[in-house]
Design a protein around this motif. Structure first.
Motif, short mmCIF file in Angstrom:
data_model
loop_
_atom_site.label_atom_id
_atom_site.label_comp_id
_atom_site.label_asym_id
_atom_site.label_seq_id
_atom_site.Cartn_x
_atom_site.Cartn_y
_atom_site.Cartn_z
N TYR A 71 0.85 -1.19 0.00
CA TYR A 71 0.00 0.00 0.00
C TYR A 71 0.88 1.24 0.00
N LEU A 72 0.29 2.34 -0.41
CA LEU A 72 0.98 3.63 -0.44
C LEU A 72 0.13 4.63 0.31
N GLN A 73 0.69 5.19 1.38
CA GLN A 73 -0.03 6.18 2.16
C GLN A 73 -0.27 7.44 1.34
N ALA A 74 -1.43 8.05 1.53
CA ALA A 74 -1.68 9.36 0.93
C ALA A 74 -0.73 10.37 1.58
N ASN A 75 -0.08 11.16 0.77
CA ASN A 75 0.88 12.12 1.31
C ASN A 75 0.16 13.26 1.99
N LEU A 76 0.48 13.47 3.26
CA LEU A 76 -0.11 14.55 4.05
C LEU A 76 0.90 15.68 4.19
N PRO A 77 0.43 16.92 4.30
CA PRO A 77 1.37 18.05 4.41
C PRO A 77 2.11 18.04 5.73
N PRO A 78 3.30 18.62 5.76
CA PRO A 78 4.04 18.74 7.03
C PRO A 78 3.27 19.59 8.04
N SER A 79 3.70 19.48 9.28
CA SER A 79 3.08 20.26 10.36
C SER A 79 4.13 21.20 10.95
N LEU A 80 3.85 22.51 10.88
CA LEU A 80 4.69 23.53 11.52
C LEU A 80 3.93 24.05 12.73
N ARG A 81 4.49 23.84 13.92
CA ARG A 81 3.74 24.18 15.13
C ARG A 81 4.03 25.59 15.65
N ARG A 82 5.28 26.00 15.66
CA ARG A 82 5.57 27.34 16.18
C ARG A 82 6.92 27.82 15.67
N ILE A 83 7.09 29.14 15.67
CA ILE A 83 8.36 29.77 15.31
C ILE A 83 8.75 30.69 16.47
N VAL A 84 9.99 30.60 16.88
CA VAL A 84 10.50 31.41 17.99
C VAL A 84 11.69 32.22 17.52
N VAL A 85 11.67 33.52 17.75
CA VAL A 85 12.82 34.39 17.49
C VAL A 85 13.45 34.71 18.84
N GLU A 86 14.68 34.26 19.03
CA GLU A 86 15.33 34.41 20.33
C GLU A 86 15.84 35.83 20.53
N PRO A 87 16.22 36.17 21.76
CA PRO A 87 16.70 37.53 22.05
C PRO A 87 17.92 37.88 21.20
N PRO A 88 18.18 39.18 21.02
CA PRO A 88 19.29 39.61 20.17
C PRO A 88 20.63 39.04 20.64
N GLY A 89 21.42 38.58 19.68
CA GLY A 89 22.77 38.11 19.97
C GLY A 89 22.88 36.68 20.42
N VAL A 90 21.78 36.02 20.76
CA VAL A 90 21.83 34.64 21.25
C VAL A 90 21.74 33.69 20.07
N VAL A 91 22.81 32.91 19.84
CA VAL A 91 22.85 31.93 18.75
C VAL A 91 23.36 30.61 19.30
N ARG A 92 23.07 29.55 18.54
CA ARG A 92 23.59 28.24 18.89
C ARG A 92 25.08 28.16 18.57
N GLU A 93 25.73 27.14 19.12
CA GLU A 93 27.16 26.96 18.87
C GLU A 93 27.42 26.83 17.38
N ARG A 94 28.41 27.54 16.89
CA ARG A 94 28.71 27.53 15.46
C ARG A 94 29.30 26.19 15.06
N LEU A 95 28.80 25.67 13.94
CA LEU A 95 29.36 24.46 13.35
C LEU A 95 29.73 24.75 11.90
N ALA A 96 30.59 23.89 11.34
CA ALA A 96 30.94 24.06 9.92
C ALA A 96 29.69 23.91 9.08
N TYR A 97 29.57 24.69 8.06
CA TYR A 97 28.38 24.64 7.23
C TYR A 97 28.75 24.69 5.76
N ALA A 98 27.86 24.09 4.96
CA ALA A 98 28.08 24.07 3.52
C ALA A 98 27.61 25.37 2.91
N ALA A 99 28.05 25.60 1.68
CA ALA A 99 27.64 26.82 0.98
C ALA A 99 26.16 26.79 0.67
N GLU A 100 25.56 27.95 0.66
CA GLU A 100 24.14 28.05 0.31
C GLU A 100 23.91 27.62 -1.12
#
Length: 524
Positions: free
Chosen positions: A281-310
């Motif tokens: 069987y093949l499930q009917a594709n359901l849309p993703p669920s986005l529950r909330r978006i949080v903008v943290e206080p100024p200057g607070v970021v997670r620990e930097r990790l190496a990242y690929a180019a955009e």
């Protein structure tokens, strides 16, 4: 004592011709055995006195032990530590076999059925009657059983072996008496449990594996519906599928499917055996669920990790810190983001929570726009993690919003992907420091400083002053509360030594921008 079960009650006992004891025990799901009671110390034994009156009780006959034979039982106890229950929840019911040497084997257990009755059939095999639903099973070995009969009543409360191959079964709710004999029918049906696809699905092919004697036949049929228990809303049974290598299921798309097998034997020969059934069987594709978006206080970021180019960086004007997986093949669950946080001036972190009901791999596109604007501008594409840090020093002051778009395109064919989007609350970008003006009124060895501070985007948070590079001293605004874009302060300095003095006033706004002003004067 022959056997102490971890469940609370022995419901039925049967003994086979070899002397093995079978016990059907029941308990409550999740129930742990009670600790043994503290028994009082037995007094010293006294020499037994023969009874003076009354007849002796008849001897107890144990199957498999000859009359007059004796047996020695050795019991070893230790106090190495407290008794612990086996790991995992205990079953609701089980059937155990205790051999003549004391070995205990669990032949059958269930979290849903309860064993109410037990009997040994003429072939020496244990047969158990269960409840909710009412079923009769013959136990073939450890955790192996064959379903002999399914009755409409809820409980099979008693089983009795009759003459020859006959067996009698009594049920309750409602009370009925059944006779099971060894005669074989020319055909029989098996009804499967309902199969749950978790969501509305399209059915593929149904195939099976069976042993067929010459002239034997196995046919399957299906029906489908969207309720867990088949009812009038389900589809009718399909026409029979006769190809064991696979036939397209004709039942309509639904969440649940049930199949029915019909086995037919030739005349008085051996019957067919159905070993396995497979449903695609093949499930009917359901849309993703986005529950909330949080903008943290100024200057607070997670620990930097190496990242690929955009992807396509030439199309993106604004970049930032992004946490990237290992750059390998996509996975359904991206690695967790480290909890360590650092402070980087001008950065604003955006975090969101998202999942997919089909378990698909999600990617995220980020867009932004300023207050009063109608078009969204690209910020980041094809993110695999639910975190992004925006460098706001590249943006003019003002209110902004971020839009997160989730897509399950990585896990679905072209044209079948689903998306979901959510917009954050507005957040303030303020990179402009407050403007500070300081004026001085001198009077001998005293001086009064009048300070005015203004900040265009956001309110002023605090102010401090320092005289001749000494420690910073906080000052309160003239209205008592720092809560507006313009504040005034008054500072009176006394006991000044003669000569030049420098006073610096430092003002900080709500987002951490710092502005300063100073006054240089000479006291007499």
């Amino acid at each position: 004592m022959v056997y102490d079960s971890r469940l609370r009650e022995v419901n039925a006992i049967a003994v086979d011709p070899k002397g093995a004891i079978y016990a059907a025990v029941i308990g409550q799901e999740g129930e742990l055995p009670s600790p043994p009671p503290n028994l009082p110390q037995a007094p010293p034994e006294k020499e037994a006195q023969p009874p003076t009156k009354g007849p002796l009780p008849p001897p107890v006959v144990i199957p498999g032990v000859e009359s007059g034979a004796t047996a020695t039982v050795t019991v070893t106890a230790s106090a190495a530590g407290p008794m612990t229950a086996p790991s995992g929840p205990p079953p609701k019911s089980e059937v155990c076999r205790v051999d003549t040497d004391g070995t205990v084997t669990t032949l059958w257990s269930s979290q849903s059925e309860i064993a109410y009755s037990l009997v040994i059939d003429p072939s020496g095999r244990p047969v158990v009657g269960t409840g909710e639903p009412g079923r009769i099973r013959v136990l073939m070995g450890a955790q192996q059983s064959t379903l002999l009969a399914r009755v409409p009543e809820s409980e099979v409360t008693s089983l009795i072996a009759g003459q020859g191959q006959q067996m009698f079964a009594a049920t309750s709710n409602v009370g009925r008496l059944y006779v099971l004999d060894a005669a074989n029918s020319e055909s029989g049906n098996y009804l499967s449990p309902t199969c749950d696809a978790q969501t509305v699905s399209r059915w593929g092919r149904i195939s099976w594996r069976a042993s067929l004697p010459a002239g034997g036949r196995v046919e399957l049929a299906t029906r489908s519906g969207n309720s867990g228990i088949p009812d009038a809303t389900w589809s009718d049974w399909s026409t029979a599928y006769a190809n064991p290598d696979g036939s397209a299921i004709s039942s309509p798309a639904a969440r649940f499917l049930q199949w029915r097998a019909r086995l037919t034997r030739p005349g008085s020969g051996a019957g067919p055996s159905l070993q396995a059934v497979s449903v695609a069987y093949l499930q009917a594709n359901l849309p993703p669920s986005l529950r909330r978006i949080v903008v943290e206080p100024p200057g607070v970021v997670r620990e930097r990790l190496a990242y690929a180019a955009e992807p396509e960086p030439q199309d993106l004007a604004f970049t930032g810190i992004r946490v990237n997986p290992d750059g390998g093949a996509p996975s359904a669950q991206p690695p967790p983001i480290p909890d360590k946080k650092i402070y980087v001036r001008g950065m604003r972190s955006v975090l969101w929570e998202a999942d997919d009901p089909n378990g698909d791999t999600l990617t995220f596109d980020l867009l932004f726009r300023g207050e009063g604007e109608s078009a969204w501008k690209p910020l980041a594409k094809a993110l695999r993690e639910s975190f992004f840090a925006l460098d706001t020093t590249q943006l003019p002051d003002g209110l902004y919003r971020v839009r997160v778009e989730a897509s399950d395109a990585l896990s679905n064919p072209a044209g079948q992907a689903k998306t979901a989007a959510q917009v954050s609350d507005p957040f303030l970008v303020d990179n402009t420091p407050p403007s500070v003006q300081v004026t001085v009124k001198k009077g001998g060895r005293e001086a009064t400083l009048d300070v005015s501070a203004t900040d265009t985007p956001g309110p002023i948070a605090r102010a401090e002053y320092s005289v001749d590079a000494t420690r910073w001293v906080p000052i309160a605004p003239t209205d008592g509360v720092s809560d507006s874009r313009a504040e005034t302060y008054s500072i009176t300095l006394g006991g000044l030594r003669p000569g030049e003095h420098t006073v610096i006033v430092k003002v900080t706004d709500l987002l951490g921008n710092v502005g300063a002003g100073k006054a240089v004067f000479t006291s007499e």
